[in-house]
Design a protein around this motif. Structure first.
Motif, mmCIF file in Angstrom:
data_model
loop_
_atom_site.group_PDB
_atom_site.id
_atom_site.type_symbol
_atom_site.label_atom_id
_atom_site.label_comp_id
_atom_site.label_asym_id
_atom_site.label_seq_id
_atom_site.Cartn_x
_atom_site.Cartn_y
_atom_site.Cartn_z
ATOM 1 N N SER A 160 8.951 14.678 -55.849
ATOM 2 C CA SER A 160 10.256 15.192 -55.441
ATOM 3 C C SER A 160 10.940 15.786 -56.665
ATOM 4 C CB SER A 160 11.108 14.077 -54.833
ATOM 5 O OG SER A 160 12.377 14.569 -54.456
ATOM 6 N N ASN A 161 11.356 17.052 -56.548
ATOM 7 C CA ASN A 161 11.987 17.739 -57.679
ATOM 8 C C ASN A 161 13.207 18.521 -57.215
ATOM 9 O OD1 ASN A 161 9.893 17.397 -59.986
ATOM 10 N ND2 ASN A 161 8.666 18.048 -58.243
ATOM 11 N N LYS A 162 14.288 18.431 -57.991
ATOM 12 C CA LYS A 162 15.480 19.212 -57.702
ATOM 13 C C LYS A 162 15.198 20.683 -57.940
ATOM 14 C CE LYS A 162 19.382 18.094 -57.236
ATOM 15 N NZ LYS A 162 20.258 18.036 -56.044
ATOM 16 N N CYS A 163 15.701 21.527 -57.025
ATOM 17 C CA CYS A 163 15.445 22.959 -57.152
ATOM 18 C C CYS A 163 16.531 23.728 -56.396
ATOM 19 C CB CYS A 163 14.067 23.298 -56.605
ATOM 20 S SG CYS A 163 13.476 24.931 -57.018
ATOM 21 N N LEU A 214 15.790 19.977 -52.674
ATOM 22 C CA LEU A 214 14.684 19.137 -53.126
ATOM 23 C C LEU A 214 13.352 19.713 -52.658
ATOM 24 C CD1 LEU A 214 16.171 15.620 -52.305
ATOM 25 C CD2 LEU A 214 15.719 16.512 -54.603
ATOM 26 N N PRO A 254 20.251 22.458 -49.767
ATOM 27 C CA PRO A 254 21.474 21.644 -49.777
ATOM 28 C C PRO A 254 22.066 21.433 -48.382
ATOM 29 C CG PRO A 254 21.525 23.247 -51.564
ATOM 30 C CD PRO A 254 20.313 23.565 -50.736
ATOM 31 N N SER A 310 17.354 28.144 -50.426
ATOM 32 C CA SER A 310 18.573 27.390 -50.679
ATOM 33 C C SER A 310 19.785 28.134 -50.141
ATOM 34 C CB SER A 310 18.730 27.134 -52.179
ATOM 35 O OG SER A 310 19.969 26.511 -52.463
#
Length: 262
Positions: A8-11, A15, A38, A72
């Motif tokens: 899991s990586n913030k982007c 996520l 988001p 996003s």
């Protein structure tokens, strides 16, 4: 069905996650990637399925395409499955790059020894969406599909074989008429047998000729210098001619150079 989170990586405020699960259709463990924008924190979002091409895994699109910013901004949940079963220990599955591992061609195999595991069509159109709908904040009524090369073929046939299931279908350099190209002939003869009449059920050019459904938005992007286009592997002109005859609108954009990098 239990999901195991692999990463899991913030982007771009969302996520990018990768999960593993036991697939009923494919009889093996499968991985898929899912990007949660988001907007997914506060409500259900449209689901957009990406199908990758030959030799790819779930990592190619999420690592190379740069799609995250747009997903996003537009609030899209993007799902990217693997391209074939893995680790099934079938004799010959790792002998060539265009058949077997990494080359499921999004069909349900009918021939031994492939038919037990190589059921990517049912996995992509049934099992995976059910899994996504049950575990993530997506709107099942707003689902679309797109893909590249072999995955473009997969996206086209999934949409054409399921009228009304997908809001739109887009394809980058897709294999449009596999019954007539070397890649398709090799894969279909192995997975579906020697009766070529059965191949047409997974060929977009043939499917569009009998498409009974409501309006479908089809977009194809193709690089004019793509070597596989020049070699006769993709055959988009055949598909466009069939769409024209059937009066099904298709937007075909011929781009400079090649877009074969995913």
């Amino acid at each position: 069905m239990a999901l195991k989170q692999i990463s899991s990586n913030k982007c771009f405020g969302g996520l990018q996650k990768v999960f593993e699960h036991d697939s009923v259709e494919l009889n093996c463990k499968m991985k898929f990637a899912v990007y949660l924008p988001p907007k997914a924190e506060t409500g259900k979002c449209p689901a957009l399925y990406w199908l990758s091409g030959l030799t790819c895994t779930e990592q190619n699109f999420i690592s190379k395409s740069g799609y995250h910013q747009s997903a996003s901004e537009h609030g899209l949940v993007v799902i990217a499955p693997d391209t074939s079963p893995r680790g099934c220990n079938i004799k010959g599955e790792d002998e060539s790059w265009d058949f077997g591992t990494g080359a499921g061609f999004y069909v349900d195999a009918t021939e031994d020894p492939w038919k037990t595991n190589y059921r990517m069509y049912s996995y992509v159109t049934e099992e995976l969406p059910q899994l996504i709908n049950a575990n993530f904040p997506v709107d099942p009524q707003r689902m679309s599909i797109f893909g590249h090369s072999m995955g473009g073929h997969g996206a086209l046939i999934c949409a054409l074989k399921n009228p009304g299931k997908y809001k739109s279908v887009s394809a980058f350099a897709p294999i449009c008429n596999p019954v007539l190209c070397p890649w398709g002939k090799k894969a279909f003869s192995g997975y579906l047998g020697t009766d070529q009449s059965k191949w047409k059920a997974y060929d977009a050019t043939h499917l569009v000729k009998s498409y009974p459904g409501s309006q479908l938005d089809i977009l194809i992007d193709q690089g004019k210098d793509d070597q596989f286009l020049l070699d006769g592997q993709l055959l988009p002109d055949n598909f466009i001619a069939a769409c024209t005859e059937k009066k099904i609108p298709v937007v075909f954009r011929l781009q400079e150079a090649s877009i074969r990098k995913l």
